[in-house]
Scaffold this motif. Structure first.
Motif, mmCIF file in Angstrom:
data_model
loop_
_atom_site.group_PDB
_atom_site.id
_atom_site.type_symbol
_atom_site.label_atom_id
_atom_site.label_comp_id
_atom_site.label_asym_id
_atom_site.label_seq_id
_atom_site.Cartn_x
_atom_site.Cartn_y
_atom_site.Cartn_z
ATOM 1 N N ALA A 118 8.667 1.911 0.592
ATOM 2 C CA ALA A 118 8.751 1.900 -0.807
ATOM 3 C C ALA A 118 7.916 2.651 -1.491
ATOM 4 C CB ALA A 118 8.692 0.526 -1.378
ATOM 5 N N ASN A 119 6.697 3.170 -1.112
ATOM 6 C CA ASN A 119 5.803 4.108 -1.808
ATOM 7 C C ASN A 119 6.143 5.384 -1.223
ATOM 8 O OD1 ASN A 119 3.113 3.264 -3.233
ATOM 9 N ND2 ASN A 119 3.921 1.537 -1.792
ATOM 10 N N ARG A 120 6.722 5.566 -0.207
ATOM 11 C CA ARG A 120 7.339 7.174 0.374
ATOM 12 C C ARG A 120 8.458 7.255 -0.431
ATOM 13 N NH1 ARG A 120 4.435 9.194 4.552
ATOM 14 N NH2 ARG A 120 3.158 7.973 5.891
ATOM 15 N N LEU A 121 9.105 6.384 -0.721
ATOM 16 C CA LEU A 121 10.337 6.767 -1.699
ATOM 17 C C LEU A 121 10.331 6.799 -3.197
ATOM 18 C CD1 LEU A 121 13.004 4.949 0.371
ATOM 19 C CD2 LEU A 121 12.782 7.203 0.398
ATOM 20 N N ARG A 122 9.040 6.501 -3.376
ATOM 21 C CA ARG A 122 8.581 6.328 -4.874
ATOM 22 C C ARG A 122 9.296 5.279 -5.730
ATOM 23 N NH1 ARG A 122 8.000 12.809 -6.620
ATOM 24 N NH2 ARG A 122 6.419 13.378 -4.735
ATOM 25 N N ILE A 123 9.761 4.231 -4.931
ATOM 26 C CA ILE A 123 10.362 3.161 -5.663
ATOM 27 C C ILE A 123 9.133 2.243 -6.101
ATOM 28 C CG2 ILE A 123 11.860 1.046 -5.075
ATOM 29 C CD1 ILE A 123 13.078 2.861 -3.097
ATOM 30 N N LEU A 124 8.058 2.107 -5.159
ATOM 31 C CA LEU A 124 7.049 1.336 -5.794
ATOM 32 C C LEU A 124 5.847 2.096 -5.756
ATOM 33 C CD1 LEU A 124 6.434 -1.681 -5.927
ATOM 34 C CD2 LEU A 124 5.873 -1.711 -3.473
ATOM 35 N N SER A 125 4.957 1.742 -6.428
ATOM 36 C CA SER A 125 3.526 2.181 -6.650
ATOM 37 C C SER A 125 2.637 1.388 -6.433
ATOM 38 C CB SER A 125 3.245 3.175 -7.880
ATOM 39 O OG SER A 125 1.899 3.718 -8.062
ATOM 40 N N THR A 126 1.608 1.702 -5.562
ATOM 41 C CA THR A 126 0.678 0.555 -5.026
ATOM 42 C C THR A 126 -0.973 1.254 -5.154
ATOM 43 O OG1 THR A 126 1.987 -0.228 -3.300
ATOM 44 C CG2 THR A 126 -0.126 -0.962 -3.227
ATOM 45 N N ILE A 127 -1.714 0.320 -5.848
ATOM 46 C CA ILE A 127 -2.952 0.635 -6.000
ATOM 47 C C ILE A 127 -3.870 -0.570 -5.282
ATOM 48 C CG2 ILE A 127 -5.028 0.789 -7.587
ATOM 49 C CD1 ILE A 127 -3.041 1.674 -9.807
ATOM 50 N N VAL A 128 -4.819 0.089 -4.444
ATOM 51 C CA VAL A 128 -5.763 -0.874 -3.598
ATOM 52 C C VAL A 128 -6.893 -0.737 -4.109
ATOM 53 C CG1 VAL A 128 -6.219 -1.696 -1.187
ATOM 54 C CG2 VAL A 128 -4.133 -0.248 -1.688
ATOM 55 N N PHE A 129 -7.745 -1.967 -4.390
ATOM 56 C CA PHE A 129 -9.119 -2.076 -4.671
ATOM 57 C C PHE A 129 -9.880 -2.518 -3.372
ATOM 58 C CE2 PHE A 129 -12.821 -4.645 -5.914
ATOM 59 C CZ PHE A 129 -13.520 -3.581 -6.609
ATOM 60 N N VAL A 130 -10.802 -1.586 -2.818
ATOM 61 C CA VAL A 130 -11.539 -1.805 -1.828
ATOM 62 C C VAL A 130 -12.960 -1.804 -2.170
ATOM 63 C CG1 VAL A 130 -12.302 -0.813 0.411
ATOM 64 C CG2 VAL A 130 -9.807 -0.642 -0.565
#
Length: 230
Positions: A103-115
């Motif tokens: 989904a992120n590669r297709l730009r359907i979804l955008s994900t932010i990860v906090f580490v």
């Protein structure tokens, strides 16, 4: 297709300029050339924002936004490979990211990860908000999925903080612009739909069409905080 009123729709105007110099020339007024007697100086004046009531882009932002608009309006078919395919993700963190990779590669979804990670040997702690889609484009994720390499905060991430030195690095990525608000703290603004994500864990809702998920992962010292926006 672009939605009227969004950042991407606004950036369509950049298609009129084949290079950054012509973009600056569009901001220069005849009086500048008359009094300054130098096109170079007039461009520098425009780049500083003195000839535009709105936002004046620097060279890096101009070419990055121009590339985004071109890719969206005139997409070139580029087959992609799912790095997580046929791999058994090591740990809960990689399992969650593997589910979101396509989904992120297709730009359907955008994900932010906090580490947030503590480096035992060097005795310091660091944390970062990571644009997953952006890192997918610039790194080989196979070692991460296999557990051969840990996902670590980088100074080039959206927002990086070195706890011992008190050093902060904020960077604009392909999808987000970090903003520091005096009252609300750190905010992450999506450059495509201009929606703002609030990263303060105390706030109940992180933003419009955005959800927040906390996950324990044995390979990391702290809770992983995921935020993803459609």
């Amino acid at each position: 297709m672009t939605v009227i009123g969004t950042q991407t729709d606004s950036d369509r105007r950049l298609l009129n300029f084949p290079n950054y110099e012509e973009y600056l020339d569009s901001l220069v007024i005849p009086a500048d050339i008359c009094y300054l007697r130098s096109t170079k100086t007039a461009r520098q004046l425009a780049e500083l924002g003195y000839r535009c009531t709105g936002e004046t882009l620097n060279e890096e932002s101009f070419y990055r936004r121009l590339r985004i608009v071109r890719d969206l309006l005139f997409p070139v078919h580029r087959p992609y490979v799912l790095t997580s395919e046929f791999v058994s993700p090591a740990g809960r963190l990689m399992e969650e990211l593997a589910l979101r990779e396509r989904a992120n590669r297709l730009r359907i979804l955008s994900t932010i990860v906090f580490v947030r990670r503590f480096r035992t040997k060097l005795q310091f702690e660091e944390s970062a908000y990571i644009d997953f889609s952006d890192r997918l484009e610039t790194e080989d994720w196979l070692p991460y999925y296999r557990g051969e390499k840990k996902l670590s905060p980088l100074k080039r991430d959206l927002a990086y903080y070195h706890w011992r030195m008190g050093r902060t690095c904020l960077n604009e990525t392909r999808n987000y612009v970090p903003i520091v608000d005096p009252k609300r703290g750190l905010l992450l603004k999506n450059i495509h739909d201009r929606q703002v994500i609030t990263v303060d864990p105390v706030v109940t809702s992180p933003g419009v069409q955005t959800t927040r998920v906390r996950i324990h992962c044995p390979f990391y010292e702290h809770l992983m905080d995921y935020r993803f926006s459609r």
